[in-house]
Each structure stands twice: as C-alpha cells, then as structure tokens.
Write a protein that holds these residues in place. Structure first.
Motif, PDB file in Angstrom:
ATOM      1  N   LEU A  57     -26.847  33.488  -9.360  1.00 37.77           N
ATOM      2  CA  LEU A  57     -28.304  33.499  -9.231  1.00 37.77           C
ATOM      3  C   LEU A  57     -28.725  32.369  -8.323  1.00 37.77           C
ATOM      4  O   LEU A  57     -28.248  31.245  -8.464  1.00 37.77           O
ATOM      5  CB  LEU A  57     -28.936  33.318 -10.620  1.00 37.77           C
ATOM      6  CG  LEU A  57     -30.460  33.178 -10.807  1.00 37.77           C
ATOM      7  CD1 LEU A  57     -31.020  31.825 -10.408  1.00 37.77           C
ATOM      8  CD2 LEU A  57     -31.249  34.286 -10.115  1.00 37.77           C
ATOM      9  N   THR A  58     -29.609  32.656  -7.383  1.00 35.12           N
ATOM     10  CA  THR A  58     -30.183  31.584  -6.588  1.00 35.12           C
ATOM     11  C   THR A  58     -31.526  32.022  -6.027  1.00 35.12           C
ATOM     12  O   THR A  58     -31.993  33.127  -6.324  1.00 35.12           O
ATOM     13  CB  THR A  58     -29.225  31.117  -5.470  1.00 35.12           C
ATOM     14  OG1 THR A  58     -29.782  29.976  -4.837  1.00 35.12           O
ATOM     15  CG2 THR A  58     -28.978  32.192  -4.441  1.00 35.12           C
ATOM     16  N   GLY A  59     -32.171  31.143  -5.271  1.00 32.33           N
ATOM     17  CA  GLY A  59     -33.481  31.511  -4.748  1.00 32.33           C
ATOM     18  C   GLY A  59     -33.989  30.546  -3.699  1.00 32.33           C
ATOM     19  O   GLY A  59     -33.367  29.528  -3.411  1.00 32.33           O
ATOM     20  N   ASP A  60     -35.141  30.911  -3.142  1.00 29.29           N
ATOM     21  CA  ASP A  60     -35.793  30.087  -2.129  1.00 29.29           C
ATOM     22  C   ASP A  60     -37.295  30.134  -2.336  1.00 29.29           C
ATOM     23  O   ASP A  60     -37.842  31.155  -2.743  1.00 29.29           O
ATOM     24  CB  ASP A  60     -35.501  30.643  -0.722  1.00 29.29           C
ATOM     25  CG  ASP A  60     -34.024  30.689  -0.438  1.00 29.29           C
ATOM     26  OD1 ASP A  60     -33.486  29.659  -0.047  1.00 29.29           O
ATOM     27  OD2 ASP A  60     -33.404  31.763  -0.642  1.00 29.29           O
ATOM     28  N   ARG A  61     -37.946  29.028  -2.015  1.00 32.36           N
ATOM     29  CA  ARG A  61     -39.405  29.025  -2.016  1.00 32.36           C
ATOM     30  C   ARG A  61     -39.918  29.725  -0.766  1.00 32.36           C
ATOM     31  O   ARG A  61     -39.449  29.398   0.333  1.00 32.36           O
ATOM     32  CB  ARG A  61     -39.900  27.580  -1.950  1.00 32.36           C
ATOM     33  CG  ARG A  61     -39.921  26.924  -3.271  1.00 32.36           C
ATOM     34  CD  ARG A  61     -40.340  25.501  -3.081  1.00 32.36           C
ATOM     35  NE  ARG A  61     -39.138  24.685  -3.027  1.00 32.36           N
ATOM     36  CZ  ARG A  61     -39.135  23.367  -3.200  1.00 32.36           C
ATOM     37  NH1 ARG A  61     -40.274  22.743  -3.397  1.00 32.36           N
ATOM     38  NH2 ARG A  61     -38.023  22.695  -3.175  1.00 32.36           N
ATOM     39  N   MET A 117     -33.760  35.227  -5.853  1.00 32.02           N
ATOM     40  CA  MET A 117     -35.183  35.235  -6.187  1.00 32.02           C
ATOM     41  C   MET A 117     -36.017  34.599  -5.088  1.00 32.02           C
ATOM     42  O   MET A 117     -35.632  33.574  -4.523  1.00 32.02           O
ATOM     43  CB  MET A 117     -35.332  34.472  -7.507  1.00 32.02           C
ATOM     44  CG  MET A 117     -36.413  33.460  -7.541  1.00 32.02           C
ATOM     45  SD  MET A 117     -36.583  32.590  -9.102  1.00 32.02           S
ATOM     46  CE  MET A 117     -35.434  33.335 -10.182  1.00 32.02           C
ATOM     47  N   ALA A 143     -38.983  32.498  -4.866  1.00 33.62           N
ATOM     48  CA  ALA A 143     -39.625  31.691  -5.907  1.00 33.62           C
ATOM     49  C   ALA A 143     -41.071  31.371  -5.526  1.00 33.62           C
ATOM     50  O   ALA A 143     -41.407  30.253  -5.135  1.00 33.62           O
ATOM     51  CB  ALA A 143     -38.815  30.430  -6.156  1.00 33.62           C
ATOM     52  N   GLN A 151     -42.898  28.664  -7.682  1.00 31.84           N
ATOM     53  CA  GLN A 151     -42.533  27.317  -7.242  1.00 31.84           C
ATOM     54  C   GLN A 151     -43.191  26.983  -5.896  1.00 31.84           C
ATOM     55  O   GLN A 151     -43.640  25.867  -5.677  1.00 31.84           O
ATOM     56  CB  GLN A 151     -41.009  27.187  -7.157  1.00 31.84           C
ATOM     57  CG  GLN A 151     -40.574  25.753  -7.033  1.00 31.84           C
ATOM     58  CD  GLN A 151     -39.050  25.592  -7.028  1.00 31.84           C
ATOM     59  OE1 GLN A 151     -38.484  25.165  -6.045  1.00 31.84           O
ATOM     60  NE2 GLN A 151     -38.404  25.916  -8.123  1.00 31.84           N
ATOM     61  N   GLN A 188     -37.486  25.880 -12.796  1.00 30.04           N
ATOM     62  CA  GLN A 188     -36.250  26.294 -12.124  1.00 30.04           C
ATOM     63  C   GLN A 188     -35.112  26.485 -13.133  1.00 30.04           C
ATOM     64  O   GLN A 188     -34.294  27.394 -12.981  1.00 30.04           O
ATOM     65  CB  GLN A 188     -35.876  25.276 -11.043  1.00 30.04           C
ATOM     66  CG  GLN A 188     -34.702  25.739 -10.209  1.00 30.04           C
ATOM     67  CD  GLN A 188     -34.634  25.056  -8.857  1.00 30.04           C
ATOM     68  OE1 GLN A 188     -35.643  24.629  -8.300  1.00 30.04           O
ATOM     69  NE2 GLN A 188     -33.439  24.950  -8.317  1.00 30.04           N
ATOM     70  N   ASP A 229     -35.724  29.840 -14.401  1.00 29.12           N
ATOM     71  CA  ASP A 229     -35.284  30.811 -13.370  1.00 29.12           C
ATOM     72  C   ASP A 229     -33.813  31.106 -13.520  1.00 29.12           C
ATOM     73  O   ASP A 229     -33.360  32.248 -13.456  1.00 29.12           O
ATOM     74  CB  ASP A 229     -35.378  30.217 -11.948  1.00 29.12           C
ATOM     75  CG  ASP A 229     -36.780  30.005 -11.440  1.00 29.12           C
ATOM     76  OD1 ASP A 229     -37.714  30.577 -12.024  1.00 29.12           O
ATOM     77  OD2 ASP A 229     -36.917  29.245 -10.452  1.00 29.12           O
ATOM     78  N   ILE A 230     -33.075  30.015 -13.644  1.00 24.42           N
ATOM     79  CA  ILE A 230     -31.620  30.127 -13.638  1.00 24.42           C
ATOM     80  C   ILE A 230     -31.130  30.717 -14.963  1.00 24.42           C
ATOM     81  O   ILE A 230     -30.454  31.743 -14.997  1.00 24.42           O
ATOM     82  CB  ILE A 230     -30.978  28.738 -13.404  1.00 24.42           C
ATOM     83  CG1 ILE A 230     -31.330  28.233 -11.999  1.00 24.42           C
ATOM     84  CG2 ILE A 230     -29.464  28.794 -13.608  1.00 24.42           C
ATOM     85  CD1 ILE A 230     -30.924  26.793 -11.723  1.00 24.42           C
ATOM     86  N   VAL A 285     -24.477  29.048  -9.301  1.00 32.12           N
ATOM     87  CA  VAL A 285     -25.768  28.950  -8.628  1.00 32.12           C
ATOM     88  C   VAL A 285     -25.510  28.373  -7.225  1.00 32.12           C
ATOM     89  O   VAL A 285     -25.323  27.171  -7.072  1.00 32.12           O
ATOM     90  CB  VAL A 285     -26.720  28.024  -9.419  1.00 32.12           C
ATOM     91  CG1 VAL A 285     -28.105  27.995  -8.785  1.00 32.12           C
ATOM     92  CG2 VAL A 285     -26.820  28.469 -10.879  1.00 32.12           C
ATOM     93  N   VAL A 298     -26.347  26.758  -4.046  1.00 30.98           N
ATOM     94  CA  VAL A 298     -27.509  26.008  -3.542  1.00 30.98           C
ATOM     95  C   VAL A 298     -27.071  24.938  -2.548  1.00 30.98           C
ATOM     96  O   VAL A 298     -25.896  24.595  -2.459  1.00 30.98           O
ATOM     97  CB  VAL A 298     -28.268  25.287  -4.683  1.00 30.98           C
ATOM     98  CG1 VAL A 298     -29.090  26.257  -5.492  1.00 30.98           C
ATOM     99  CG2 VAL A 298     -27.307  24.504  -5.570  1.00 30.98           C
ATOM    100  N   GLN A 317     -30.125  20.285  -4.243  1.00 30.54           N
ATOM    101  CA  GLN A 317     -30.547  20.921  -5.489  1.00 30.54           C
ATOM    102  C   GLN A 317     -29.665  20.542  -6.688  1.00 30.54           C
ATOM    103  O   GLN A 317     -29.912  20.991  -7.801  1.00 30.54           O
ATOM    104  CB  GLN A 317     -30.532  22.453  -5.327  1.00 30.54           C
ATOM    105  CG  GLN A 317     -31.531  22.971  -4.302  1.00 30.54           C
ATOM    106  CD  GLN A 317     -32.957  22.822  -4.780  1.00 30.54           C
ATOM    107  OE1 GLN A 317     -33.309  23.228  -5.881  1.00 30.54           O
ATOM    108  NE2 GLN A 317     -33.804  22.213  -3.952  1.00 30.54           N
TER     109      GLN A 317
HETATM  110  N1  TRP Z   1     -35.814  24.868  -5.486  1.00 28.22           N
HETATM  111  C1  TRP Z   1     -35.100  25.776  -4.633  1.00 28.22           C
HETATM  112  C2  TRP Z   1     -35.294  25.340  -3.205  1.00 28.22           C
HETATM  113  O1  TRP Z   1     -36.249  24.690  -2.878  1.00 28.22           O
HETATM  114  C3  TRP Z   1     -35.572  27.203  -4.795  1.00 28.22           C
HETATM  115  C4  TRP Z   1     -35.301  27.774  -6.156  1.00 28.22           C
HETATM  116  C5  TRP Z   1     -36.227  28.176  -7.056  1.00 28.22           C
HETATM  117  C6  TRP Z   1     -34.029  28.015  -6.736  1.00 28.22           C
HETATM  118  N2  TRP Z   1     -35.646  28.662  -8.160  1.00 28.22           N
HETATM  119  C7  TRP Z   1     -34.305  28.585  -8.021  1.00 28.22           C
HETATM  120  C8  TRP Z   1     -32.708  27.804  -6.344  1.00 28.22           C
HETATM  121  C9  TRP Z   1     -33.263  28.914  -8.886  1.00 28.22           C
HETATM  122  C10 TRP Z   1     -31.676  28.148  -7.214  1.00 28.22           C
HETATM  123  C11 TRP Z   1     -31.956  28.699  -8.475  1.00 28.22           C
HETATM  124  O2  TRP Z   1     -34.482  25.669  -2.362  1.00 28.22           O
END
Ligand code: TRP
Length: 333
Positions: A7-11, A40, A42, A45, A135, A138-139, A147, A149, A153
């Motif tokens: 699982l991971t993500g970006d704003r 995701m 995000a 966030q 966050q 989220d995870i 994760v 990243v 992070q």
């Molecule tokens: N904070 C991460 C970033 O700025 C984005 C993010 C939001 C994220 N939720 C997450 C990364 C959950 C990993 C898992 O890049």
C-alpha cells in the motif's frame, strides 16, 4: 497462494516528477507483479495544507492518476483509488488519534520539516498537524506487508508501528507492523543542486515534461561553477549532471570515462548535458505518449478510479468492523 499486499500513496498537490519516480514509482511498477498493490491518491492529506484551494487538489487528482498510468501502473494489477471516498479511513483516524500525544506529533521529523517549508510554525492547521495519524490509518486499514515510499516518509512508518503496538496492547491483536520499502537509488537532487527535487522548490523535471522542457532544465542544471572553459578541470562531486548520469545512464563504463575526462579537463558541460537530455528523454518519452493517450479520455480515468475505490473500500470496511469489535463499540452485533 495469495500475494502479499503493498500500500502506498501520494498527495495530489502537483504532477509527479523524476524524484517520485526514482524514490517510489519505479518500485511500484515492479511490485505490482509480485504484490497485491493498492495506491491511494491522498486528497484528504493534500487538503490539510491547502484548505483554501480545493480546486488545486481536485485538478491534481486527475494529473496524478495520469502519471500513475503513464509510468505503467496497470489497473488490472494495481488498485488505484481516492482516499476521501473511503470514509472508513477518517473514522479509523479518530480512534488512532486517542493513542497519540500532541507532544509525539510535534516530534515527527517529516511534519517538522514540512511545517518549516510551508511557514506553518505559528499557525499550523490541526488537520495538517495530525496527518501522520491519518497516514497510519491509510496504511493499516489495508493491512499491507510493505509500504513503498521515499526515505523522507520513514518517520511516518515508525509512527504507524507505534500505533500498532498501542492499539494491539489496549484492544487485542488486530494489526501487524509494516515495513517501509525504500528504493535503492540515492535521493535525486533538484536541477539547482539542492538536496531534494521538489515542486515547491521549483527545481523539478516532471514525468509529463516535453523534450523541450527537459532540454531547458538540463541546460540550466547546476554543474561546477569553476568549470568555465571546456579545458578547465571540473568537479564531479556536487555536479548535478553527473549525479543524474549515475542514476539514469545505463552505460556505466562510459560515464566513468566521462568523469575521468571531466576531472582532467577537456570536456565541456554542453556535451555532457546533451547526453543527459537524451538519456532522460528516452525514459520519459514512452510515459509522455501513454499519458497523451489517457488524457484524451479523463472520464475513463475517473471510471478506473471509481472501480478501484470500490475495491479498496471493501477491504477498509472489513478492517474497520474488526476494529469496532476489538474496541467493543459494535453495539448492534
Ligand atoms: N505522505 C505521503 C507523501 O507525501 C503520501 C501518503 C499519504 C502516503 N498516505 C500514504 C504514503 C500512505 C504511503 C502510505 O508522499
């Protein structure tokens, strides 16, 4: 056998750039073959530092989704979804907030750095201050093994694991600790030589840049201010063009030779920069083409996100129901 989950993500605060690519996106393209991968966007966030400009977040949800597709994330292998449309995440955030002190939040290095960058010292929005807890939700709601990243992070992962410990101690074992997967490429400096490529520093090369953009940026790149004439001996250390060639140019022996020549004198910046333009454009051109295809049909991109969000929500609902049982607030069951 089931694949382990990632699982991971970006704003969604801007288009994604080469720093994102070497730091995390590249890993995700590989992971989607070996893992059940969730990515995701995000937006909650993102809004935490952009409450006065929701349009920016809205627009960048599409841009980031296009970047995902452009680098080769495949909706058949990677579930891409929108954070705010999984309301179980903010609910879990509320339960987690009770497990974290304000003092601990103030020590999170990622938050500290970003507060400085954004000039938030005196007037930090509460939603921004607590985003590490959001966050963690989220995870953990997806119960991933890994994760992927960027290294900035890691404090988030550490705080997530503290929450795992406290939650399990108080309510019984629901979550397992997670590991951050850091790319083995060293951090990519900005084109100005600053330690980090970042949109807010204005020193980024975007995955959607045209060849012309790339040329302009590379020609502006910081090299060695004392290397004036091609015949002057030049410095490799701190020279951004070489830092990039080390990362992106696969002809390592030639790069070693070029370094040698540069250090001795007799190699001009422009020649080196032209080489780098070609190397970067070879990487980015196929992304640009894929992006252009998907850009023709934004509705289809949103439909992909809607389907992904549906899938993601199923998992989130299951975890949240375990959480409610563990805490004992599953009143009607
Ligand atoms: N904070 C991460 C970033 O700025 C984005 C993010 C939001 C994220 N939720 C997450 C990364 C959950 C990993 C898992 O890049």
């Amino acid at each position: 056998m089931e694949k382990p989950r990632a699982l991971t993500g970006d704003r969604p605060t801007g288009k994604l750039h080469l720093g994102h690519y070497v730091g995390s996106l590249q890993n995700r393209v590989l992971l989607q073959d070996t893992h059940d991968q969730y990515v995701m966007i995000a937006d909650i966030q993102g809004l935490s530092a952009n409450a006065e400009d929701p349009q920016k977040i809205r627009d960048n949800v599409l841009e980031v989704a296009l970047d995902y597709l452009a680098v080769g994330l495949d909706p058949k292998k990677t579930t891409m979804f929108i954070q705010s449309l999984v309301p179980e995440i903010p609910e879990l955030t509320m339960y987690f907030l009770n497990l974290v002190t304000i003092a601990r939040l103030g020590q999170n290095p990622t938050v500290k750095t970003e507060m400085k960058e954004k000039g938030f010292e005196a007037s930090v929005p509460a939603g921004f201050y607590i985003h590490p807890v959001n966050q963690a939700a989220d995870i953990l709601i997806f119960k991933p093994k890994v994760v992927p990243v960027g290294e900035d992070q890691l404090p988030m992962i550490e705080q997530t694991n503290e929450i795992v410990e406290k939650f399990n101690r108080l309510y019984g074992s629901v979550f397992e600790k997670v590991s951050g997967l850091i790319s083995n490429t060293p951090r990519l400096p900005g084109i100005d030589g600053k330690a980090k490529m970042s949109k807010s520093l204005g020193n980024a090369i975007y995955l959607s840049d045209s060849k012309h953009d790339i040329e302009k940026k590379v020609m502006d790149m910081y090299t060695d201010p004392e290397h004036i004439k091609a015949t002057d001996p030049g410095h490799i250390e701190g020279n951004v063009v070489f830092a990039y060639l080390d990362i992106f140019d696969t002809r390592h022996e030639e790069v070693t030779q070029l370094k040698h020549q540069y250090a001795q004198g007799g190699l001009g910046d422009v020649m080196l920069k032209k080489r780098l333009v070609d190397v970067l454009d070879q990487l980015i051109a196929p992304m640009r083409e894929r992006r252009a295809e998907y850009e023709k049909d934004p509705k289809a991109v949103f439909a992909m996100l809607e389907e992904g969000t549906k899938q993601a929500r199923k998992i989130a609902q299951k975890t949240l129901s375990e959480v409610r049982s563990a805490i004992g607030i599953n009143y009607f069951e």
